[in-house]
Scaffold this motif. Structure first.
Motif, PDB file in Angstrom:
ATOM      1  N   PRO A   1      -5.939  -9.120  -7.211  1.00  0.00           N
ATOM      2  CA  PRO A   1      -4.678  -8.557  -7.717  1.00  0.00           C
ATOM      3  C   PRO A   1      -3.745  -8.267  -6.542  1.00  0.00           C
ATOM      4  O   PRO A   1      -3.903  -7.276  -5.840  1.00  0.00           O
ATOM      5  CB  PRO A   1      -5.113  -7.282  -8.438  1.00  0.00           C
ATOM      6  CG  PRO A   1      -6.429  -6.921  -7.825  1.00  0.00           C
ATOM      7  CD  PRO A   1      -7.050  -8.200  -7.355  1.00  0.00           C
TER       8      PRO A   1
ATOM      9  N   LYS B   1      -0.532  -7.322  -5.971  1.00  0.00           N
ATOM     10  CA  LYS B   1       0.273  -6.104  -5.843  1.00  0.00           C
ATOM     11  C   LYS B   1      -0.607  -4.880  -5.630  1.00  0.00           C
ATOM     12  O   LYS B   1      -0.303  -4.027  -4.808  1.00  0.00           O
ATOM     13  CB  LYS B   1       1.170  -5.914  -7.059  1.00  0.00           C
ATOM     14  CG  LYS B   1       2.305  -6.904  -7.127  1.00  0.00           C
ATOM     15  CD  LYS B   1       3.210  -6.629  -8.296  1.00  0.00           C
ATOM     16  CE  LYS B   1       4.316  -7.668  -8.338  1.00  0.00           C
ATOM     17  NZ  LYS B   1       5.217  -7.457  -9.463  1.00  0.00           N
ATOM     18  N   ALA B   2      -1.697  -4.788  -6.365  1.00  0.00           N
ATOM     19  CA  ALA B   2      -2.598  -3.646  -6.218  1.00  0.00           C
ATOM     20  C   ALA B   2      -3.249  -3.656  -4.837  1.00  0.00           C
ATOM     21  O   ALA B   2      -3.360  -2.618  -4.183  1.00  0.00           O
ATOM     22  CB  ALA B   2      -3.662  -3.661  -7.310  1.00  0.00           C
TER      23      ALA B   2
ATOM     24  N   MET C   1      -0.765  -2.562  -2.289  1.00  0.00           N
ATOM     25  CA  MET C   1      -0.526  -1.125  -2.363  1.00  0.00           C
ATOM     26  C   MET C   1      -1.650  -0.361  -1.667  1.00  0.00           C
ATOM     27  O   MET C   1      -1.387   0.545  -0.871  1.00  0.00           O
ATOM     28  CB  MET C   1      -0.417  -0.688  -3.826  1.00  0.00           C
ATOM     29  CG  MET C   1      -0.105   0.759  -4.005  1.00  0.00           C
ATOM     30  SD  MET C   1       0.238   1.301  -5.690  1.00  0.00           S
ATOM     31  CE  MET C   1      -0.679   0.229  -6.713  1.00  0.00           C
ATOM     32  N   VAL C   2      -2.894  -0.703  -1.953  1.00  0.00           N
ATOM     33  CA  VAL C   2      -4.028  -0.021  -1.328  1.00  0.00           C
ATOM     34  C   VAL C   2      -3.988  -0.216   0.182  1.00  0.00           C
ATOM     35  O   VAL C   2      -4.171   0.731   0.949  1.00  0.00           O
ATOM     36  CB  VAL C   2      -5.370  -0.519  -1.917  1.00  0.00           C
ATOM     37  CG1 VAL C   2      -6.542   0.015  -1.119  1.00  0.00           C
ATOM     38  CG2 VAL C   2      -5.488  -0.106  -3.367  1.00  0.00           C
TER      39      VAL C   2
ATOM     40  N   PHE D   1      -4.024   6.204  -9.365  1.00  0.00           N
ATOM     41  CA  PHE D   1      -4.233   5.549  -8.074  1.00  0.00           C
ATOM     42  C   PHE D   1      -5.178   6.376  -7.201  1.00  0.00           C
ATOM     43  O   PHE D   1      -6.052   5.832  -6.529  1.00  0.00           O
ATOM     44  CB  PHE D   1      -2.887   5.347  -7.368  1.00  0.00           C
ATOM     45  CG  PHE D   1      -2.999   4.686  -6.035  1.00  0.00           C
ATOM     46  CD1 PHE D   1      -3.318   3.343  -5.933  1.00  0.00           C
ATOM     47  CD2 PHE D   1      -2.784   5.401  -4.872  1.00  0.00           C
ATOM     48  CE1 PHE D   1      -3.421   2.727  -4.695  1.00  0.00           C
ATOM     49  CE2 PHE D   1      -2.886   4.794  -3.635  1.00  0.00           C
ATOM     50  CZ  PHE D   1      -3.203   3.450  -3.554  1.00  0.00           C
TER      51      PHE D   1
ATOM     52  N   VAL E   1      -8.736   5.783  -7.876  1.00  0.00           N
ATOM     53  CA  VAL E   1      -9.217   4.568  -7.219  1.00  0.00           C
ATOM     54  C   VAL E   1      -9.582   4.880  -5.766  1.00  0.00           C
ATOM     55  O   VAL E   1     -10.627   4.449  -5.270  1.00  0.00           O
ATOM     56  CB  VAL E   1      -8.157   3.438  -7.280  1.00  0.00           C
ATOM     57  CG1 VAL E   1      -8.553   2.260  -6.417  1.00  0.00           C
ATOM     58  CG2 VAL E   1      -7.920   3.013  -8.723  1.00  0.00           C
TER      59      VAL E   1
END
Length: 113
Positions: free
Chosen positions: A14, A16-17, A20-21, A95, A98
């Motif tokens: 993924p 975008k995810a 971001m992370v 988020f 996660v």
């Protein structure tokens, strides 16, 4: 005997995810800021005073990244002198769960080495 057909397509990360992370973990202050917010410290000046080595410039850059990802929200009050506070969004709470799972995974890895 039946043979199974291969109907699987290539699984992609993924993007975008993952970005971001990577961005949040790449900012060495984001996790500290989450800790501050969790402890009720939500004003930028107070954040800088509470953490040795954190500057206003770096804090603002970090907060901006978190706002762009919709992890944090900036709340401005129409007062004199101006007052700004930050809060975790609903998406930000998801988020952070996660990130908590990543911490748990890291602790398991550290414990098995």
């Amino acid at each position: 005997m039946k043979t199974l057909e291969k109907n699987f397509s290539k699984k992609l990360a993924p993007s975008k995810a993952a970005q971001m992370v990577e961005t949040i973990y790449g900012c060495k202050w984001s996790l500290t800021i989450y800790q501050l917010l969790n402890n009720g410290i939500n004003r930028p000046g107070e954040m800088v005073r509470c953490v040795d080595g954190l500057t206003t410039k770096v804090l603002n850059q970090c907060l901006r990244k978190n706002i762009e990802f919709n992890i944090l929200a900036r709340v401005s009050y129409n007062e004199v002198p101006p007052r700004v506070e930050y809060e975790v969004t609903e998406f930000g709470r998801k988020f952070m769960r996660v990130l908590d799972e990543l911490d748990t995974l890291q602790n398991e890895i550290d414990g098995h080495e």
